[in-house]
Design a protein around this motif. Structure first.
Motif, mmCIF file in Angstrom:
data_model
loop_
_atom_site.group_PDB
_atom_site.id
_atom_site.type_symbol
_atom_site.label_atom_id
_atom_site.label_comp_id
_atom_site.label_asym_id
_atom_site.label_seq_id
_atom_site.Cartn_x
_atom_site.Cartn_y
_atom_site.Cartn_z
ATOM 1 N N PRO A 173 0.819 -1.212 0.000
ATOM 2 C CA PRO A 173 0.000 0.000 0.000
ATOM 3 C C PRO A 173 0.851 1.259 0.000
ATOM 4 O O PRO A 173 1.991 1.259 0.503
ATOM 5 C CB PRO A 173 -0.800 -0.121 1.299
ATOM 6 C CG PRO A 173 -0.807 -1.569 1.625
ATOM 7 C CD PRO A 173 0.521 -2.084 1.152
ATOM 8 N N ILE A 174 0.288 2.333 -0.546
ATOM 9 C CA ILE A 174 1.020 3.594 -0.647
ATOM 10 C C ILE A 174 1.387 4.133 0.723
ATOM 11 O O ILE A 174 2.408 4.800 0.899
ATOM 12 C CB ILE A 174 0.193 4.617 -1.463
ATOM 13 C CG1 ILE A 174 1.069 5.819 -1.842
ATOM 14 C CG2 ILE A 174 -1.046 5.071 -0.694
ATOM 15 C CD1 ILE A 174 0.393 6.760 -2.816
ATOM 16 N N SER A 175 0.555 3.818 1.729
ATOM 17 C CA SER A 175 0.859 4.282 3.082
ATOM 18 C C SER A 175 2.180 3.705 3.576
ATOM 19 O O SER A 175 2.990 4.403 4.192
ATOM 20 C CB SER A 175 -0.283 3.911 4.043
ATOM 21 O OG SER A 175 -0.557 2.523 3.973
ATOM 22 N N CYS A 176 2.423 2.413 3.292
ATOM 23 C CA CYS A 176 3.685 1.780 3.694
ATOM 24 C C CYS A 176 4.861 2.397 2.956
ATOM 25 O O CYS A 176 5.917 2.672 3.546
ATOM 26 C CB CYS A 176 3.625 0.284 3.412
ATOM 27 S SG CYS A 176 2.557 -0.635 4.528
ATOM 28 N N ASN A 177 4.697 2.606 1.664
ATOM 29 C CA ASN A 177 5.793 3.160 0.871
ATOM 30 C C ASN A 177 6.107 4.601 1.284
ATOM 31 O O ASN A 177 7.262 5.009 1.324
ATOM 32 C CB ASN A 177 5.466 3.096 -0.615
ATOM 33 C CG ASN A 177 5.646 1.702 -1.187
ATOM 34 O OD1 ASN A 177 6.449 0.920 -0.665
ATOM 35 N ND2 ASN A 177 4.905 1.372 -2.225
ATOM 36 N N PHE A 178 5.066 5.346 1.577
ATOM 37 C CA PHE A 178 5.299 6.723 2.024
ATOM 38 C C PHE A 178 6.090 6.725 3.331
ATOM 39 O O PHE A 178 7.094 7.427 3.466
ATOM 40 C CB PHE A 178 3.973 7.461 2.204
ATOM 41 C CG PHE A 178 4.133 8.897 2.626
ATOM 42 C CD1 PHE A 178 4.400 9.882 1.688
ATOM 43 C CD2 PHE A 178 4.030 9.267 3.963
ATOM 44 C CE1 PHE A 178 4.564 11.207 2.068
ATOM 45 C CE2 PHE A 178 4.190 10.587 4.360
ATOM 46 C CZ PHE A 178 4.459 11.559 3.400
ATOM 47 N N LEU A 179 5.642 5.915 4.300
ATOM 48 C CA LEU A 179 6.319 5.851 5.594
ATOM 49 C C LEU A 179 7.752 5.328 5.474
ATOM 50 O O LEU A 179 8.628 5.716 6.246
ATOM 51 C CB LEU A 179 5.528 4.971 6.559
ATOM 52 C CG LEU A 179 4.244 5.597 7.124
ATOM 53 C CD1 LEU A 179 3.411 4.544 7.842
ATOM 54 C CD2 LEU A 179 4.587 6.738 8.075
#
Length: 432
Positions: free
Chosen positions: A389-395
């Motif tokens: 998910p984009i949330s994981c990649n952002f973090l």
């Protein structure tokens, strides 16, 4: 913020059409009239219009005398009126002195300007800092001129006690900051649509949009001034303030056509303005970027060594790169509603990318448990395992060094598209 994007191609084109017939120069009534029309289009009482006296010293320059032009034409030996200022104001050398005389063809030729390579175009020629008179003519008409006596008449004056005008607007931040974003454009050319009117028109509608936003991280400073001398005047009055508070800036020019976007970098090419403009523009069709060696607009003054502001130039087709440039063929047919609309949207995207941009740091060790915060799937299958998910990649890149622009570039999306995610991560205390 992205739902607030205004698309006003028709309104901008109508404004350009209203401004197009006016004879403008770096000083004079046409420039003042154009500023007032821009102000009315923005709602009235928005722009602050300033003046500086002719003869004023500004750095290495002197503000020129105010130019007044009322009429001009040539009468041929056959009695035909040609180069009629009232038919096309490009026919007169901009800033020409007055003249009322008769002379032969050979003498007249010394005061005529045409473009052999574009025989059906009237060129735009100026002589701001040396007094001379002249006419601009289509080359196809010039070669037809016959021997004989020609009457030349230019009703023009230079007022040594005149003024140079410019206008600005400061849209305040809704936060407690003095940091500013500068939007600069010029308004001094006569009847040319892309080179002249597209920049001020897009800037005016961008300001209208910003005024409607409920939240603004930065203060936004808009400057409408004559090219070169106008920006030099403005810098002479505001240099220390601009150097202290300007975080990024954009000089808008030639931004109304339907062709590729162009970016003219600062000399260092590593300012926030370079970064956000490149991030926003690089995915546009046929995007072109240029070094400061290819400068041409007011970015020349803002980026000069002792000034050194972080200002880039933003165009569609860069000035000088289209054959219609500085001719009568840069008319209302060369720009379009779609071109203006696309440029406004692009500048809005640049602003939104700036507004969302910060450097964030994770607040927890290892990957946080995003599932319990509805930011990650809670069932593992072959399909979910293959998609992070984009949330994981952002973090994964919130290391206190990368800003949102850096991370968005890695994720191949626009920074402002991460706004909602950033707000959720901040809400859950996962970044600071």
């Amino acid at each position: 913020m992205n739902e607030s994007i205004i698309q006003s191609g028709g309104g901008m084109y109508a404004l350009a059409k209203k401004l197009f017939p006016i004879c403008r120069s770096i000083t004079g009534a046409g420039f003042r009239q154009s500023l007032k029309i821009l102000d009315e289009a923005m709602g009235g009482g928005i722009l602050k219009i300033h003046s500086i006296a002719s003869g004023s010293k500004v750095f290495d320059w002197e503000v020129p005398a105010e130019w007044e032009i009322n009429d001009a034409y040539i009468i041929t030996p056959d009695g035909e009126k040609i180069c009629d200022f009232k038919q096309n104001n490009l026919h007169v050398l901009n800033y020409s002195t007055g003249i009322d005389t008769e002379l032969d063809l050979a003498s007249l030729q010394e005061h005529l300007y045409s473009i052999e390579e574009i025989p059906d175009a009237i060129p735009y020629v100026t002589s701001y800092y040396k007094r001379r008179w002249g006419f601009c003519i289509k080359h196809e008409d010039r070669v037809k001129l016959k021997e004989g006596k020609y009457k030349v008449f230019i009703d023009a004056k230079h007022h040594e006690n005149g003024v140079l005008n410019y206008a600005d607007l400061l849209i305040p931040s809704t936060q407690e900051t003095k940091d500013e974003i500068l939007i600069s454009t010029y308004l001094c050319h006569p009847s040319m649509a892309n080179n002249e009117l597209s920049g001020p028109v897009v800037a005016a509608f961008l300001a209208k949009w910003l005024l409607k936003l409920k939240e603004r991280k930065y203060n936004y400073r808009f400057v409408f001034a004559p090219e070169t001398i106008g920006s030099i005047v403005y810098l002479s009055k505001h240099l220390k303030h601009l150097q202290k508070y300007t975080k990024a800036g954009f000089a808008l020019s030639c931004i109304g056509d339907d062709n590729a976007y162009s970016l003219i970098h600062t000399p260092s090419e590593n300012t926030l303005a370079d970064k956000v403009a490149l991030h926003t523009l690089k995915e546009k069709n046929n995007f072109k970027e240029f070094s400061f060696l290819n400068r041409g607009g007011n970015e020349r003054q803002f980026c000069a060594p002792l000034v050194n502001l972080p200002i880039v130039g933003v165009c569609r087709t860069r000035f000088g790169d289209y054959k219609e440039y500085h001719t009568s063929k840069d008319d209302l047919n060369f720009i379009s509603e779609e071109g203006l609309q696309g440029s406004l949207k692009t500048m809005q995207e640049i602003i939104m990318n700036l507004e969302v941009n910060e450097i964030y740091q994770n607040t927890v060790f290892c990957e946080p448990n995003l599932g319990k915060r509805d930011l990650y799937h809670t069932i593992n299958t072959s399909s979910t395992n293959s998609c992070i998910p984009i949330s994981c990649n952002f973090l994964a890149y919130c290391d206190g060094k990368n800003d949102v622009l850096d991370i968005a570039s890695k994720l191949n999306i626009q920074a402002y598209e991460l706004k909602d995610l950033v707000e959720k991560l901040k809400f859950h205390g996962l970044i600071k």
